[in-house]
Design a protein around this motif. Structure first.
Motif, PDB file in Angstrom:
ATOM      1  N   GLY A 319     100.610   6.328 -61.177  1.00 52.89           N
ATOM      2  CA  GLY A 319     100.346   5.277 -62.135  1.00 52.89           C
ATOM      3  C   GLY A 319      99.487   5.826 -63.255  1.00 52.89           C
ATOM      4  N   LYS A 320      99.406   5.081 -64.315  1.00 52.39           N
ATOM      5  CA  LYS A 320      98.745   5.608 -65.523  1.00 52.39           C
ATOM      6  C   LYS A 320      97.326   6.099 -65.282  1.00 52.39           C
ATOM      7  CE  LYS A 320     101.483   2.550 -68.292  1.00 52.39           C
ATOM      8  NZ  LYS A 320     101.413   1.202 -68.807  1.00 52.39           N
ATOM      9  N   GLU A 321      96.386   5.167 -65.378  1.00 52.86           N
ATOM     10  CA  GLU A 321      95.023   5.673 -65.246  1.00 52.86           C
ATOM     11  C   GLU A 321      94.464   5.403 -63.855  1.00 52.86           C
ATOM     12  OE1 GLU A 321      94.519   2.297 -68.028  1.00 52.86           O
ATOM     13  OE2 GLU A 321      96.062   2.722 -66.519  1.00 52.86           O
ATOM     14  N   THR A 473     106.826   0.338 -55.962  1.00 54.65           N
ATOM     15  CA  THR A 473     107.259  -0.160 -57.261  1.00 54.65           C
ATOM     16  C   THR A 473     106.019  -0.498 -58.058  1.00 54.65           C
ATOM     17  OG1 THR A 473     107.392  -2.340 -56.287  1.00 54.65           O
ATOM     18  CG2 THR A 473     109.464  -1.172 -56.585  1.00 54.65           C
ATOM     19  N   TYR A 474     106.230  -0.736 -59.330  1.00 58.05           N
ATOM     20  CA  TYR A 474     105.092  -1.181 -60.119  1.00 58.05           C
ATOM     21  C   TYR A 474     104.794  -2.637 -59.801  1.00 58.05           C
ATOM     22  CZ  TYR A 474     104.613   3.045 -62.761  1.00 58.05           C
ATOM     23  OH  TYR A 474     104.359   4.324 -63.098  1.00 58.05           O
ATOM     24  N   CYS A 475     103.537  -2.940 -59.848  1.00 59.24           N
ATOM     25  CA  CYS A 475     103.078  -4.295 -59.552  1.00 59.24           C
ATOM     26  C   CYS A 475     103.793  -5.299 -60.442  1.00 59.24           C
ATOM     27  CB  CYS A 475     101.573  -4.382 -59.766  1.00 59.24           C
ATOM     28  SG  CYS A 475     100.942  -6.044 -59.633  1.00 59.24           S
ATOM     29  N   TYR A 476     104.267  -6.362 -59.856  1.00 58.89           N
ATOM     30  CA  TYR A 476     105.012  -7.364 -60.610  1.00 58.89           C
ATOM     31  C   TYR A 476     104.112  -8.267 -61.430  1.00 58.89           C
ATOM     32  CZ  TYR A 476     109.555  -6.184 -58.708  1.00 58.89           C
ATOM     33  OH  TYR A 476     110.732  -5.563 -58.415  1.00 58.89           O
ATOM     34  N   CYS A 477     102.799  -8.106 -61.251  1.00 62.99           N
ATOM     35  CA  CYS A 477     101.875  -8.921 -62.041  1.00 62.99           C
ATOM     36  C   CYS A 477     101.376  -8.143 -63.240  1.00 62.99           C
ATOM     37  CB  CYS A 477     100.682  -9.352 -61.187  1.00 62.99           C
ATOM     38  SG  CYS A 477     101.045 -10.753 -60.167  1.00 62.99           S
ATOM     39  N   CYS A 478     100.748  -7.005 -62.960  1.00 66.74           N
ATOM     40  CA  CYS A 478     100.104  -6.301 -64.056  1.00 66.74           C
ATOM     41  C   CYS A 478     100.946  -5.132 -64.560  1.00 66.74           C
ATOM     42  CB  CYS A 478      98.724  -5.820 -63.623  1.00 66.74           C
ATOM     43  SG  CYS A 478      98.808  -4.597 -62.306  1.00 66.74           S
ATOM     44  N   ARG A 479     101.908  -4.721 -63.785  1.00 70.57           N
ATOM     45  CA  ARG A 479     102.829  -3.640 -64.151  1.00 70.57           C
ATOM     46  C   ARG A 479     102.131  -2.301 -64.340  1.00 70.57           C
ATOM     47  NH1 ARG A 479     106.499  -5.677 -68.875  1.00 70.57           N
ATOM     48  NH2 ARG A 479     104.607  -6.693 -69.559  1.00 70.57           N
ATOM     49  N   ARG A 480     100.933  -2.206 -63.877  1.00 71.70           N
ATOM     50  CA  ARG A 480     100.193  -0.978 -64.116  1.00 71.70           C
ATOM     51  C   ARG A 480     100.149  -0.086 -62.879  1.00 71.70           C
ATOM     52  NH1 ARG A 480      95.471  -3.691 -66.712  1.00 71.70           N
ATOM     53  NH2 ARG A 480      95.656  -3.378 -68.959  1.00 71.70           N
ATOM     54  N   TYR A 481     100.010  -0.747 -61.728  1.00 70.53           N
ATOM     55  CA  TYR A 481      99.781   0.036 -60.529  1.00 70.53           C
ATOM     56  C   TYR A 481     100.935  -0.122 -59.562  1.00 70.53           C
ATOM     57  CZ  TYR A 481      95.187  -0.140 -62.567  1.00 70.53           C
ATOM     58  OH  TYR A 481      94.156  -0.058 -63.432  1.00 70.53           O
ATOM     59  N   LYS A 482     100.943   0.767 -58.609  1.00 72.17           N
ATOM     60  CA  LYS A 482     102.005   0.731 -57.628  1.00 72.17           C
ATOM     61  C   LYS A 482     101.688  -0.259 -56.506  1.00 72.17           C
ATOM     62  CE  LYS A 482     104.686   3.820 -59.429  1.00 72.17           C
ATOM     63  NZ  LYS A 482     104.817   5.161 -58.900  1.00 72.17           N
TER      64      LYS A 482
END
Lengths: 1036, 371
Positions: A319-321, A473-482
């Motif tokens: 994930g990004k950061e 998958t990416y979180c369906y809420c914030c789309r930032r984390y797995k």
């Protein structure tokens, strides 16, 4: 000599007739503490004696005060023969030792006899004068508060969470001593009751000492259990979380501080900006086998391989950061946690911001051979056993990248000399905020990034270095984390979690026959069976979860019970649809012989049935995840086949499975192969689950997502069933019987409670046991709570209407904002967490009030009643020296308060003591914790038929236990028991001899609560901080 | 394979009114389940017969456990009294936590009785002998023997408790058994009838309902007992005022003195003339009817004649009027003038006794004057 215990015997009533000639009784009372005994005068010829004794004073060490119960025996005086005992009352004086709990025990307490049950009541007064003890090496731990509640108690604030405390004490079981052959059953039962009281006291004292050592002042989530090991002894053990608690200042208007506490559920939050759902994923089960079979010196021992239930997936890049930040966080919290031997927390609910990430369920079991405990003062073997298990749990958690285990619990199952020790919990990453002094800036920065509704779902482990093949998958809420595709936990649903629709109780039930064996052989057989049992339970859970269209389990509790010829496994959990997690796929059935047409027909029929059920369930639980725009972000994500499969036999590989066209389209499906009878049975089990009738919901957690408008009608109940099996049943047959037993029990509960509809059965706690061969016992304790249907519908509409969604998201923002603020506030700020939440709560309720004027009249009337009551109290001249807390509370005394509130009957109410397994009472605020209730009773009969058979006997006994709990709570000045649980219910019968015996152990927190409507009427700032509470008819 | 043990215990005792009624009616568990199935509760709640059986057994057990408390509602009453004694509250009778409205329901229904049953035992001695005959009553009324026994035991229990108590009968029953007003009045009637052993079983009285008798009992209790005239605490409501009965003999002058009788007749006839269709019959029957009523009064001093009070009223007054086809308006008119005219008679001195007597007689007759 730092304590003086004072007791006064006032009167008795409803005593039994002891003298047949006069139809009367010459009663007197013995008051015993430690080795000192006092006696009252004989009050001749009365069934309602008035002793009005002097104050009996015991000067004792505070160590004894903690260990010993006050023992009151009522006897019938007999001039010529020995005095006959009428019954006894044990009074736990622990609540009096803590300045913030009760100050006096005063009231009518049932006189209990182990053979005859309740025989009248006795009115007593008990007080304690404690002197300051400055001895640094003291052995007592007076003043440490104990709570059964597995969350931070309602009127406290956690300053610091110190960590895990555990202790166990062992002794010989009096029932198995040689002397038991010559004494009466009554003497034996009483010896046992007294011993367990003593051991509980000692255990609590020792745990208290540990807490003081750690610098804490309270134990939260105190869980005490006892193991009746038979010949080899009696073990009483307890675990808990040591905390430093601070009372929330009561000078604040009560409603303003915590208005939402009555209904700790939250608004449904749809997240329109949820992440794309194109990502397929597979779900597999990794079963990392940790078979560390070590031989302990004193006997046989096998550690059983356990499963890690975690959300699993594979692929995906970092994930990004998240990576670096998480690493940082881990570093920090590790330092805080590594000091602890076991970073375990028996808590199931947490202050906001405490729980950062959840890894998954970790559990460990081990099979032991019991051996006589030779030296009760050194319970080292038992300690070592548990140590072993805890180490295993710790390493499991580490494997999941977590430093802590939350929702942790331990249990045993004993059959003859074989004992299964089990421990389970949820691997998690916790914020160090409550564990270390001084704020950490980096951490706060991290918290700001995480949205509260989905943060806990984000994986704690490193994506590149996951301990098992998994797909994320990416979180369906914030789309930032797995996030994983499925999440299993043992904790309660965090209040801030984003949930779609409602939840429901999901149970996996399994019954397996085993060969009769002795000693080591038996232990081996059991430990060989256990992994399969656990695996199948897991499979069943997973299938049932999918069948309901849900993707997460909370409050998972797996109980395994051993008998001579069978093993029982019961897993209960509450399934929900977490908005942050991907939508679960359906279940796909695959046959192995596609050539056969009729077979295919059969399969497609079944498939249709399953698909229908899924669709129906989605409707029933209102699971309509928002359709989201497909959008791929982040690094390329592998798109595997749109299915996952269930490994029934390891030999199969997924490629051999024929692809069926799934009605679920692109969604990944769960493949069930009907390649053997087991699978047929599985599918059968799947489809035979009885749907909850209209108007009912059920869960085994504290709260039900999507329901918040509880009325004040609650009904706690215990139901017990014992089923006799016929000899020679196959495993399948047994399985079906066991499953039906649980289903029928649930059906009966729904039917019994139909008058409360719409309602939710909360905290459904099943316990199974095999009391003897061919008997299965299932006991359930739960609470039924009514809620307001209309508001529910309104809420449903709200989520549909766009304008209202807006309003809610506004609220969302506010909530987040508050939490952020919260996170930045240094922890010692007294206004931190609850305040933040409360503002949101009042915000919401203000809106509700603006359209609802009907409550105004209600409030007016309660005003008037309030005045009347005040006048009443004054007139009665009830003066009580109160602690500051009591003064600040709008009503001075718990007991006078309970006088009012029932309007239906002659203007005032019966003083009712409410009981609930939950930590709160809907529509009410807990203003004081009076101490822990921990009671142990034995009841025996030699006239089973005359007492209405086994059902009549147990019915009476349970009613008596309830009555005694209520009486003791009332004597402490309380009007409710929260976090109530029946931890043990051991029932044995011998119908041929017309005999039966039962042991019951119950616990809970005695509290004083005030209806929110009452608080409102006294609160000065009604306008600013009113909560709309349903002060309607008091149903219970 | 069988369910060996099956219990459900709520912190608040759950009781189903319908099942309670079936239990009170003396149904066996299996019969009760049948009735419930027919009632359609299964479809309503998506339940199975198994569930229904389990629930019914559980409820029956609960009721049986409660029954001993219901025998002494004062024990249950302690719970009700909590409200008034906060110091002694909360711990009394804690075995069952039952909301007060439920308690009231339990008591009320437990003490409720069937009119057809009470008609069979009304006025009989509440003895073991009568209890032995209950199976006959059961066959005759179609009420289960179990239910008959409960009702009979209730009568007997109430009778025993209030028999020796001082003060107003209805009030005593209400306080000791926590019954609602109407039910307390009915029990007062039953106790009063049993105590005075009024005959109610004769064929001629069959047309009268229990409520007719209860009304008459109320009249008698309120007017003819010692408690009716003065409120001295040590008197009792269950016995008729002996002094009054003695004085009733003085009324005989109304029929023994020929002048007085004629004068009375002419006064009544003058008042009635032209006001009724049955004037001729009234005029013809006056002396007969007057003799009947006054003779009843004069004989009441004998306990045996007290028993026949109702049968006498029917034979001596109601039947003659009915055969002459008087309407109840006629009866009312006649009795009003009959009572009032006596006061105008010069030589008649017993006005108070006459009023006390005729007041009750008139309302009783009017109540009993139907088909």
């Amino acid at each position: 000599m730092p304590g003086k215990l004072k007791a006064k015997i006032v009167a008795g009533r409803h005593l039994p007739i002891m003298d047949r000639a006069s139809d009367l009784t010459d009663a007197f009372v013995e008051v015993k503490f430690g080795n000192t005994t006092f006696k009252t005068d004989v009050y001749p010829k009365s069934l309602n004696p008035q002793w009005n004794s002097e104050w009996f004073k015991f000067e004792v060490d505070d160590e004894d005060l903690q260990d010993e119960p006050l023992q009151i025996t009522v006897l019938d005086h007999d001039t010529y023969s020995a005095n006959d005992a009428i019954g006894k009352v044990y009074i736990d004086i622990d609540p009096l030792l803590c300045s913030e709990a009760a100050t006096v025990i005063s009231g009518w307490l049932p006189i209990y006899d182990t053979i005859h049950g309740i025989r009248g009541e006795i009115n007593v007064l008990v007080k304690v004068d404690l002197f300051n003890d400055l001895n640094r090496f003291r052995q007592s731990s007076c003043g440490v508060k104990f709570f059964c509640t597995t969350s931070i108690p309602r009127c406290y604030r956690a300053v610091m969470v110190h960590g895990f405390v555990e202790e166990l004490v062992v002794n010989e079981d009096p029932e198995y001593q040689w002397i038991d052959r010559i004494r009466t059953p009554r003497a034996s039962n009483e010896a046992r009751q007294r011993l367990i009281f003593l051991m509980s006291g000692e255990l609590q004292r020792k745990i208290g000492l540990k807490v003081l050592e750690m610098g804490g002042n309270a134990v939260v989530g105190y869980l005490q259990c006892f193991d009746l090991e038979g010949e080899s002894g009696l073990v009483v053990r307890a675990i808990g979380t040591a905390c430093t608690l601070e009372k929330i200042s009561s000078t604040l208007p009560a409603t303003a501080t915590h208005p939402s506490n009555s209904s700790p559920s939250k608004d449904m939050k749809d997240s329109p900006q949820a992440a794309p759902s194109t990502l397929g994923c597979r779900s597999t089960h990794s079963s990392p086998v940790h078979s560390a079979s070590s031989r302990l010196s004193q006997g046989f021992s096998v550690s059983v391989p356990t499963l890690l239930f975690a959300g699993m997936g594979s692929g995906g890049s970092a994930g990004k950061e998240a990576g670096p930040l998480k690493a940082l966080l881990r570093q920090q919290t590790q330092s805080a946690l590594e000091q602890r031997e076991y970073p375990f927390f028996p808590l199931t609910a947490f202050p906001p911001g405490f729980l950062l990430h959840v890894g998954g369920v970790v559990s460990a079991r081990s099979v032991k051979l019991l051996d006589r405990i030779h030296n009760p003062d050194e319970p080292e073997t038992r300690d070592a056993w548990w140590e072993e298990i805890r180490q295993e749990i710790k390493s499991h958690a580490k494997a999941l990248g977590c430093q802590a285990v939350v929702g942790y619990s331990e249990s045993t199952s004993i059959c003859e000399e074989v004992c299964i020790l089990s421990a389970s919990g949820t691997a998690a990453i916790l914020s160090s905020r409550f564990m270390q002094d001084g704020p950490l800036d980096t951490e706060h920065r991290f918290e700001e990034v995480v949205s509260p509704g989905c943060g806990f779902c984000h994986i704690p482990y490193d994506e590149l270095n996951i301990p098992f093949p998994a797909q994320l998958t990416y979180c369906y809420c914030c789309r930032r984390y797995k996030v994983p595709d499925v999440l299993f936990t043992t904790i309660d649903l965090p209040t801030e979690a984003n949930v779609t629709g409602k939840g429901c109780l999901i149970q996996a039930r399994l019954c397996r026959t085993k060969k009769k064996a002795q000693g080591e052989g038996n232990a081996t057989v059991i430990s060989n069976l256990l992994p399969f049992l656990e695996y199948e339970l897991h499979t069943q859970l997973m299938n049932k979860l999918k069948l309901r269209g849900m993707n997460a389990l909370f409050g998972l509790r797996i109980q395994i019970s051993i008998g001579e010829t069978m093993l029982l496994g019961l897993a209960s959990a509450t399934g929900v649809y977490l908005t942050a997690l991907p939508s679960p796929g359906g279940i796909q059935i695959a046959g192995k012989t596609p050539s056969d047409i009729t077979y295919e027909q059969h399969i497609s029929n079944m498939q249709k049935k399953i698909n229908d059920t899924i669709a129906k369930n989605k409707e029933l639980y209102e699971i309509n995840p928002p359709e989201v725009v497909e959008e791929i972000i982040g690094s390329p994500i592998p798109e595997p086949r749109q299915r996952s499969r269930l490994f029934r036999s390891q030999s199969e590989s997924s490629d051999e499975v024929s692809e069926l066209d799934l009605s679920h389209g692109k969604k990944d499906a769960f493949v069930l192969e009907i390649d053997d009878t087991d699978a047929v049975e599985d599918i059968h089990a799947l489809l035979t689950d009885f749907p909850t009738p209209a108007g009912f919901y059920s869960c085994n957690t504290e709260i039900m997502p999507g329901i918040q408008n509880w009325t004040s009608a609650i009904q706690m109940f215990t139901s017990v069933r014992v089923f006799r099996l016929n000899a020679s049943l196959t495993s399948q047959g047994l399985n079906k019987i066991f499953s039906d037993l649980c289903e029928n029990l649930l059906k009966s509960l729904y039917f019994k409670l139909r008058s409360m509809v719409p309602c939710c059965l909360c905290h459904l706690n099943f316990t199974v046991a095999i009391p003897e061969d061919e008997l299965i016992q299932v006991a359930v304790t739960a609470v039924a709570m009514s809620f307001d249907k209309e508001q529910l519908l309104e809420n449903g509409k709200q989520s549909g209407e766009k304008t209202l969604i807006k309003a809610i998201t506004e609220n969302d923002e506010q909530l987040q904002f508050n939490l952020e603020l919260n996170a930045e506030t240094p922890s010692p700020n007294p206004l931190s967490s609850p305040k933040g939440l409360s503002e949101v709560g009042s915000h919401l309720s203000a809106r509700a009030l603006s359209v609802d004027y009907s409550s105004f009249a209600d409030r007016c009337s309660s005003w008037i009643e309030q005045l009347k009551l005040k006048a009443h109290t004054i007139r009665r001249g009830s003066v009580k020296t109160t602690s500051s807390m009591e003064k600040a509370s709008p009503l001075p005394e718990g007991r006078s308060r309970s006088l009012r509130s029932n309007r239906s009957y002659s203007g005032s109410s019966v003083a009712v003591v409410k009981m609930t397994p939950l930590s709160f009472i809907p529509g009410a605020k807990i203003i004081k914790y009076l101490g822990i209730i921990n009671m142990f009773f034995i009841r025996e009969t030699t006239s089973l038929r005359e007492e209405g058979g086994v059902s009549g006997f147990l019915h009476t006994f349970i009613a008596e236990v309830f009555a005694m709990v209520r009486a003791h709570v009332a004597a402490l000045g309380g009007n409710a028991v929260v976090s109530y649980s029946m931890k043990e219910c051991v029932f044995m019968e011998n119908p041929n001899k017309n005999q039966a015996q039962c042991l019951i152990n119950v616990s809970g927190d005695a509290v004083i609560f005030v209806r929110e409507s009452e608080l409102e009427s006294t609160s000065v700032q009604t306008q600013s901080a009113t909560t709309h509470t349903s002060n309607g008819a008091e149903g219970t | 394979m069988s369910v060996e043990l099956d219990v459900f215990v709520g912190n608040t005792t759950i009781m189903d009114k319908e099942v309670y009624q079936l239990w009170l009616n003396g149904y066996t568990v299996n019969d009760a389940v049948k009735v419930r199935i027919e009632g359609g509760v299964m479809e309503e709640c998506e339940a199975s017969a198994e569930v229904l059986l389990s629930d019914t057994m559980d409820q029956y057990r609960t009721f049986q456990m409660c029954e001993r408390l219901l025998h002494h509602p004062a024990k249950l009453a302690n719970q009700l009294l909590f409200q008034f004694h906060p110091q002694a509250n909360l711990a009394n009778q804690l075995l069952f936590q039952i909301p007060p409205d439920r308690q009231a329901m339990l008591i009320e229904r437990y003490y409720a009785f069937d009119d057809s049953f009470v008609r069979e035992v009304l006025g009989k001695k509440l003895s073991k002998g009568t209890k032995k005959d209950l199976d006959d009553v059961s066959t005759k009324t179609g009420i289960t023997l179990k239910s008959c026994r409960r009702q009979f035991d209730n009568f007997k229990r109430v009778f025993k408790v209030v028999e020796e108590l001082k003060g107003p009968l209805v009030e005593n029953i209400r306080q000791h058994f926590l019954l609602p007003d109407q039910l307390a009045r009915d029990y007062a009637a039953i106790v009063f009838f049993a105590n005075n052993r009024f005959e109610t079983g004769k064929k001629k009285l069959h047309y009268l309902t229990f409520q007719d008798f209860a009304f008459c009992a109320g009249q008698l209790i309120n007017n003819w007992t010692l408690g009716a005239v003065d409120n001295i605490m040590d008197d009792m409501d269950v016995d008729l005022d002996k002094e009054f009965l003695q004085e009733l003999k003085d009324l005989k002058i109304l029929i023994t003195d020929k002048d007085l009788l004629d004068q009375h007749k002419s006064l009544v006839c003058t008042a009635l003339r032209g006001k009724t269709n049955v004037f001729n019959e009234m005029e013809a029957n006056f002396k007969n009817l007057s003799r009947g009523l006054v003779n009843i009064a004069a004989k009441l001093i004998n306990a045996k004649d007290v028993r026949d009070f109702f049968i006498d009223l029917v034979e001596k007054f109601i039947e003659p009027c009915r055969s002459d086809k008087w309407t109840s308006i006629d009866v009312n008119l006649y009795l009003t003038h009959y009572t009032n005219s006596a006061h105008i008679l010069d030589t008649f001195k017993h006005h108070a006794v006459w009023t006390r007597y005729m007041g009750v007689i008139k309302s009783c007759i009017l109540r009993m004057y139907h088909d």
